[in-house]
Write a protein that holds these residues in place. Sequence first.
Motif: not given
Length: 165
Positions: A108-117, A119-125, A137-143
Amino acid sequence: MNTRAVVRALLSILLAPVVSLFAQDHPRAPQQSGSQQLPQSAKGAPQAAMTEAIMSTVSGGLKEFISGYAAKSPDKKFHMPYQKKDLALDLVRVHDDRFSSLGGNKYFACVDMKGADGRIYDIDFFMVVQPDKLTVTETSVHKINGKALYNWKQEGGVWKKVKVS
């Protein structure tokens, strides 16, 4: 022996199984009897021991996955669906301190990504790592901007998403 130390030790032994019942920020590998004691993360949640080599491999593989996926898109962004919308994201950072081995070759890993909008999205991988191959195998927007959309709770040895209370 100091009475406080004895009481503290007994309480920690008795309360240890209860701690895993509470929701956590990110999933962690479960502790099993007979296995080696897992080190504690800064938040106190158990985290599977990972060598520097494994962490480096997972981190590098995940960064390569994200950049490779983005390179194939016309706008050079990492795209993922969220609430029937397409998020166009740029990698900000991989949280190396959030890596967890979930057993076997699953991580499991957690990644911060910046959206075109903006916002900062914390994505769980969630991913499977094999020699020379990383499969997400799975990604989801956590924060979103630091606000959790869900937490994690372990039930019967399986991590499940739970509502933020």
